[in-house]
Scaffold this motif. Structure first.
Motif, mmCIF file in Angstrom:
data_model
loop_
_atom_site.group_PDB
_atom_site.id
_atom_site.type_symbol
_atom_site.label_atom_id
_atom_site.label_comp_id
_atom_site.label_asym_id
_atom_site.label_seq_id
_atom_site.Cartn_x
_atom_site.Cartn_y
_atom_site.Cartn_z
ATOM 1 N N TRP A 127 -80.828 -52.531 38.977
ATOM 2 C CA TRP A 127 -79.834 -51.574 38.843
ATOM 3 C C TRP A 127 -80.432 -50.173 39.322
ATOM 4 O O TRP A 127 -79.675 -49.403 39.782
ATOM 5 N N ILE A 128 -81.719 -49.959 39.204
ATOM 6 C CA ILE A 128 -82.331 -48.840 39.903
ATOM 7 C C ILE A 128 -82.336 -48.847 41.330
ATOM 8 O O ILE A 128 -82.038 -47.871 42.120
ATOM 9 N N GLU A 129 -82.332 -50.027 41.884
ATOM 10 C CA GLU A 129 -82.425 -50.335 43.338
ATOM 11 C C GLU A 129 -80.782 -49.988 43.854
ATOM 12 O O GLU A 129 -80.644 -49.205 44.814
ATOM 13 N N VAL A 130 -79.913 -50.561 42.876
ATOM 14 C CA VAL A 130 -78.488 -50.231 43.111
ATOM 15 C C VAL A 130 -78.131 -48.743 43.249
ATOM 16 O O VAL A 130 -77.534 -48.106 44.172
ATOM 17 N N LEU A 131 -78.808 -48.112 42.270
ATOM 18 C CA LEU A 131 -78.564 -46.737 42.082
ATOM 19 C C LEU A 131 -78.998 -45.958 43.080
ATOM 20 O O LEU A 131 -78.108 -44.836 43.816
ATOM 21 N N SER A 132 -80.426 -46.244 43.658
ATOM 22 C CA SER A 132 -80.964 -45.426 44.663
ATOM 23 C C SER A 132 -80.003 -45.682 46.056
ATOM 24 O O SER A 132 -79.848 -44.720 46.802
ATOM 25 N N ASP A 133 -79.508 -46.835 46.083
ATOM 26 C CA ASP A 133 -78.801 -46.952 47.406
ATOM 27 C C ASP A 133 -77.424 -46.439 47.306
ATOM 28 O O ASP A 133 -77.308 -45.592 48.529
ATOM 29 N N LEU A 134 -76.930 -46.273 45.967
ATOM 30 C CA LEU A 134 -75.742 -45.498 46.182
ATOM 31 C C LEU A 134 -75.877 -43.864 46.150
ATOM 32 O O LEU A 134 -75.255 -43.008 46.970
ATOM 33 N N MET A 135 -77.010 -43.439 45.838
ATOM 34 C CA MET A 135 -77.514 -41.952 45.808
ATOM 35 C C MET A 135 -77.724 -41.659 47.301
ATOM 36 O O MET A 135 -77.432 -40.598 47.856
ATOM 37 N N PHE A 136 -78.458 -42.496 48.184
ATOM 38 C CA PHE A 136 -78.616 -42.391 49.504
ATOM 39 C C PHE A 136 -77.375 -42.168 50.389
ATOM 40 O O PHE A 136 -77.294 -41.478 51.039
ATOM 41 N N ASN A 137 -76.444 -43.172 50.164
ATOM 42 C CA ASN A 137 -75.171 -43.133 50.919
ATOM 43 C C ASN A 137 -74.369 -42.031 50.290
ATOM 44 O O ASN A 137 -73.715 -41.326 51.091
ATOM 45 N N GLY A 138 -74.400 -41.548 49.100
ATOM 46 C CA GLY A 138 -73.507 -40.568 48.627
ATOM 47 C C GLY A 138 -74.075 -39.029 49.216
ATOM 48 O O GLY A 138 -73.088 -38.087 49.502
ATOM 49 N N LEU A 139 -75.314 -39.106 49.385
ATOM 50 C CA LEU A 139 -75.931 -37.733 50.144
ATOM 51 C C LEU A 139 -75.485 -37.719 51.394
ATOM 52 O O LEU A 139 -75.115 -36.579 51.994
ATOM 53 N N ASN A 140 -75.382 -38.821 52.125
ATOM 54 C CA ASN A 140 -74.962 -38.681 53.357
ATOM 55 C C ASN A 140 -73.288 -38.364 53.692
ATOM 56 O O ASN A 140 -73.107 -37.697 54.648
ATOM 57 N N LEU A 141 -72.579 -38.874 52.562
ATOM 58 C CA LEU A 141 -71.372 -38.566 52.695
ATOM 59 C C LEU A 141 -71.134 -36.896 52.395
ATOM 60 O O LEU A 141 -70.237 -36.349 52.727
ATOM 61 N N VAL A 142 -71.845 -36.455 51.331
ATOM 62 C CA VAL A 142 -71.771 -35.182 51.054
ATOM 63 C C VAL A 142 -72.008 -34.197 52.259
ATOM 64 O O VAL A 142 -71.579 -33.177 52.404
ATOM 65 N N PHE A 143 -73.172 -34.593 53.050
ATOM 66 C CA PHE A 143 -73.500 -33.971 54.105
ATOM 67 C C PHE A 143 -72.246 -33.767 54.987
ATOM 68 O O PHE A 143 -72.041 -32.892 55.784
ATOM 69 N N ILE A 144 -71.551 -35.029 55.284
ATOM 70 C CA ILE A 144 -70.074 -34.827 56.017
ATOM 71 C C ILE A 144 -69.502 -34.010 55.808
ATOM 72 O O ILE A 144 -68.721 -33.001 56.411
ATOM 73 N N PHE A 145 -69.113 -33.773 54.343
ATOM 74 C CA PHE A 145 -68.281 -32.845 53.556
ATOM 75 C C PHE A 145 -68.769 -31.493 53.818
ATOM 76 O O PHE A 145 -67.901 -30.432 54.021
ATOM 77 N N ILE A 146 -70.197 -31.211 53.758
ATOM 78 C CA ILE A 146 -70.779 -29.912 54.173
ATOM 79 C C ILE A 146 -70.286 -29.222 55.454
ATOM 80 O O ILE A 146 -70.121 -28.185 55.797
ATOM 81 N N VAL A 147 -70.582 -30.467 56.406
ATOM 82 C CA VAL A 147 -70.183 -29.991 57.714
ATOM 83 C C VAL A 147 -68.754 -29.764 58.057
ATOM 84 O O VAL A 147 -68.654 -28.443 58.521
#
Length: 265
Positions: A30-50
């Motif tokens: 579940w730590i691996e799953v969470l880390s993947d979700l956080m990584f992809n979530g940060l990329n999505l947040v970057f799009i929103f910031i742009v």
């Protein structure tokens, strides 16, 4: 027993062994799953910031770019699930594990893929699908009966491109056991494929389309579903490019295997 049935059986057995191991250490899974979700979530947040600083990228709106990112996540999540041998050179060449792989009945590339399965990455693909569906509804896109079939074809083409490019990078290790440093570079370049290629200059556009065709793992196939048909032929080139890239990669891989002389040579 056909070769296809044999490979399906191997995937089933390896996946079962993986799950048995991870069930013994559920927190790690579940730590691996969470880390993947956080990584992809940060990329999505970057799009929103742009899009907080600009109303559009070229003539692409925020929901459209998010839609492309959702497709990108599906293809990359599936690729990471079934081929994540980022440390191929160190593990298989420097430490000599390729010698063991070559004694197995399965094709050497298939064996490497099986040994590096990463099922937690599949969660990222599912999240990408949810993002696509949400963006689809936001954009009020029409839904056709053939869209699911087209999505499967496009994603398979994108997977072939991923596998072909990274298998080629791994195959370079057969000629030199020194770290090439290319994988982090290519990993960063692939991220450009999730944005509209129109925002780049001609040189980068050519690179992402014909040399390192990462535009076919994101923006081109996604543009088909968005109804951006000014270059519809590029979208349908996705499976063709995938077959070509993977075929060339397999030729290069097999040539490298023939040149490989073992860890002690």
């Amino acid at each position: 027993m056909s070769r296809f049935t044999f490979m399906l059986g191997l995937y089933r057995d390896y996946l079962a062994n993986y799950m048995k191991t991870k069930l013994s250490y559920r927190a790690d899974f579940w730590i691996e799953v969470l880390s993947d979700l956080m990584f992809n979530g940060l990329n999505l947040v970057f799009i929103f910031i742009v899009f907080m600083h600009t109303p559009s990228l070229g003539d692409w709106s925020e929901p459209e770019v998010v839609f492309v990112y959702g497709y990108f996540m599906i293809a990359f999540g599936l690729f990471s699930t079934f081929f994540s041998a980022w440390n191929f050179s160190e593990r298989y060449i420097v430490k000599g594990e390729m010698d063991r792989v070559l004694t197995r009945p399965a094709h050497s590339l298939s064996q490497v893929m099986l040994e590096n399965m990463d099922p937690p990455s599949l969660v990222g693909a599912l999240v990408g699908l949810v993002i696509m569906i949400s963006s689809w509804a936001t954009l009020d896109l029409p839904f056709h009966w053939y869209d699911p079939l087209a999505l499967i074809v496009m994603v398979l083409g994108s997977l072939c491109i991923y596998l072909g490019i990274y298998a080629s990078l791994a195959a370079i290790s057969f000629f030199s056991d020194a770290p090439t440093g290319l994988v982090p570079l290519i990993f960063n370049i692939q991220n450009y494929g999730r944005y509209p290629v129109e925002i780049y200059n001609h040189a980068i556009r050519f690179l992402l389309t014909w040399l390192l065709p990462f535009a076919f793992v994101g923006v081109y196939p996604a543009s088909f579903f968005l109804g951006r048909l000014d270059q519809w032929w590029l979208a349908w080139l996705t499976p063709v490019v995938g077959i070509v890239v993977l075929s060339l990669a397999l030729l290069f891989w097999n040539y490298g295997v023939r040149r490989y002389r073992g860890a002690g040579s």
